[in-house]
Scaffold this motif. Structure first.
Motif, mmCIF file in Angstrom:
data_model
loop_
_atom_site.group_PDB
_atom_site.id
_atom_site.type_symbol
_atom_site.label_atom_id
_atom_site.label_comp_id
_atom_site.label_asym_id
_atom_site.label_seq_id
_atom_site.Cartn_x
_atom_site.Cartn_y
_atom_site.Cartn_z
ATOM 1 N N ARG A 28 0.831 -1.242 -0.003
ATOM 2 C CA ARG A 28 0.155 0.018 0.022
ATOM 3 C C ARG A 28 0.971 1.195 0.119
ATOM 4 N N ALA A 29 2.137 1.102 -0.021
ATOM 5 C CA ALA A 29 3.096 2.338 0.074
ATOM 6 C C ALA A 29 2.925 3.006 -1.309
ATOM 7 N N VAL A 30 3.124 4.481 -1.135
ATOM 8 C CA VAL A 30 3.166 5.203 -2.389
ATOM 9 C C VAL A 30 4.428 6.219 -1.970
ATOM 10 N N TYR A 31 5.299 6.435 -2.928
ATOM 11 C CA TYR A 31 6.471 7.181 -3.081
ATOM 12 C C TYR A 31 6.422 8.444 -4.078
ATOM 13 N N GLY A 32 7.246 9.362 -3.733
ATOM 14 C CA GLY A 32 7.139 10.482 -4.675
ATOM 15 C C GLY A 32 8.778 10.708 -4.882
ATOM 16 N N ASP A 33 8.961 11.551 -6.247
ATOM 17 C CA ASP A 33 10.191 11.889 -6.451
ATOM 18 C C ASP A 33 10.479 13.206 -5.953
ATOM 19 N N ARG A 34 11.626 13.871 -5.904
ATOM 20 C CA ARG A 34 11.961 15.113 -5.100
ATOM 21 C C ARG A 34 11.266 16.393 -5.673
ATOM 22 N N ASP A 35 10.798 16.318 -6.817
ATOM 23 C CA ASP A 35 10.107 17.102 -7.493
ATOM 24 C C ASP A 35 8.709 17.255 -7.465
ATOM 25 N N GLY A 36 8.374 16.067 -6.804
ATOM 26 C CA GLY A 36 6.740 16.034 -6.705
ATOM 27 C C GLY A 36 6.119 15.930 -7.988
ATOM 28 N N ALA A 37 6.791 15.559 -9.105
ATOM 29 C CA ALA A 37 6.161 15.226 -10.629
ATOM 30 C C ALA A 37 5.739 13.911 -10.385
ATOM 31 N N TYR A 38 6.201 12.806 -9.833
ATOM 32 C CA TYR A 38 5.920 11.468 -10.144
ATOM 33 C C TYR A 38 5.518 10.723 -8.679
ATOM 34 N N GLU A 39 4.556 9.649 -8.859
ATOM 35 C CA GLU A 39 4.402 8.820 -7.792
ATOM 36 C C GLU A 39 4.473 7.488 -8.298
ATOM 37 N N LEU A 40 4.761 6.663 -7.487
ATOM 38 C CA LEU A 40 4.806 5.064 -7.710
ATOM 39 C C LEU A 40 4.103 4.624 -6.569
ATOM 40 N N ALA A 41 3.154 3.912 -6.713
ATOM 41 C CA ALA A 41 2.161 3.324 -5.905
ATOM 42 C C ALA A 41 1.839 2.112 -5.924
ATOM 43 N N PHE A 42 2.354 1.195 -5.045
ATOM 44 C CA PHE A 42 2.158 -0.384 -4.925
ATOM 45 C C PHE A 42 0.641 -0.850 -4.749
ATOM 46 N N GLY A 136 18.612 4.906 -13.190
ATOM 47 C CA GLY A 136 18.422 4.904 -14.757
ATOM 48 C C GLY A 136 17.033 5.432 -15.271
ATOM 49 N N PHE A 137 15.956 5.210 -14.232
ATOM 50 C CA PHE A 137 14.467 5.430 -14.764
ATOM 51 C C PHE A 137 14.227 6.675 -15.403
ATOM 52 N N GLY A 138 14.754 7.788 -14.717
ATOM 53 C CA GLY A 138 14.293 9.059 -15.201
ATOM 54 C C GLY A 138 15.055 9.130 -16.714
ATOM 55 N N PRO A 139 16.187 8.743 -17.144
ATOM 56 C CA PRO A 139 16.775 8.828 -18.450
ATOM 57 C C PRO A 139 16.028 7.745 -19.288
ATOM 58 N N ALA A 140 15.831 6.598 -18.817
ATOM 59 C CA ALA A 140 14.810 5.922 -19.624
ATOM 60 C C ALA A 140 13.559 6.136 -19.907
ATOM 61 N N PRO A 156 11.664 12.155 -13.884
ATOM 62 C CA PRO A 156 11.688 11.765 -12.524
ATOM 63 C C PRO A 156 12.739 11.414 -12.087
ATOM 64 N N TRP A 157 13.396 11.726 -10.623
ATOM 65 C CA TRP A 157 14.497 11.366 -10.000
ATOM 66 C C TRP A 157 14.510 9.794 -9.919
ATOM 67 N N ASP A 158 15.464 9.394 -9.869
ATOM 68 C CA ASP A 158 15.908 7.858 -9.579
ATOM 69 C C ASP A 158 15.545 7.535 -8.293
ATOM 70 N N GLU A 159 15.746 8.204 -7.269
ATOM 71 C CA GLU A 159 15.209 8.009 -5.818
ATOM 72 C C GLU A 159 13.938 8.560 -5.578
#
Length: 167
Positions: A28-42, A136-140, A156-159
């Motif tokens: 149920r975890a949701v993550y965000g990049d440092r710019d607040g531009a992307y979210e990754l939600a499990f 490498g996700f951002g460049p990909a 997105p940032w990689d972290e």
């Protein structure tokens, strides 16, 4: 004193987020990049994806991009191997079809509060990781078909940092 107040203003959200990560299950975890531009939600895997240990969605906060992702464990060495895909066809797909819709593939490393990398994302029913490294996700994404289709302008940032626990 003023410096301490400024420092507390920046550190408090990080400390609160890390506290909540321990109270949230990975599924149920949701993550965000440092710019607040992307979210990754499990999301829970369910029974239909027996090979996958985790499922997730990556969303551009502004825009309509939604990418599907999953994690499987590597056979040779314990590692969380992730794939992030854009509009893959359903059912039986060929290797070429899968390659055409894959935006990123590689190891997803969880990072603990002390900054140490682990080899595997916590199991679905375990405490959520504090941060994730998707190298490498951002460049990909920037060089993928999805970038142009969604008319994106921020990679997105990689972290990614734990943001919240989905209901």
């Amino acid at each position: 004193m003023r410096n301490q107040a400024v420092l507390a203003t920046f550190l408090l959200p990080l400390l609160v987020a890390n506290t909540f990560a321990a109270e949230c299950r990975q599924e149920r975890a949701v993550y965000g990049d440092r710019d607040g531009a992307y979210e990754l939600a499990f999301e829970p895997v369910g029974s239909e994806a027996a090979a996958a240990t985790h499922r997730f969605k990556v969303r551009a906060v502004k825009g309509e991009l939604v990418l599907d992702g999953h994690i499987m464990m590597a056979d040779e060495v314990t590692r969380s191997i992730g794939m992030i895909m854009n509009a893959c066809p359903g059912g039986d797909v060929t290797g070429d079809e899968l390659a055409a819709c894959t935006v990123w593939q590689g190891v997803i490393y969880p990072i603990d509060k002390a900054g140490a990398l682990s080899e595997a994302v916590p199991a679905e029913n375990s405490d959520a990781a504090d941060r994730l490294l998707i190298a490498g996700f951002g460049p990909a994404l920037r060089f993928s078909r999805a970038w142009e289709e969604a008319k994106l302008n921020i990679a997105p940032w990689d972290e990614l940092t734990f943001k919240e626990c989905a209901q």
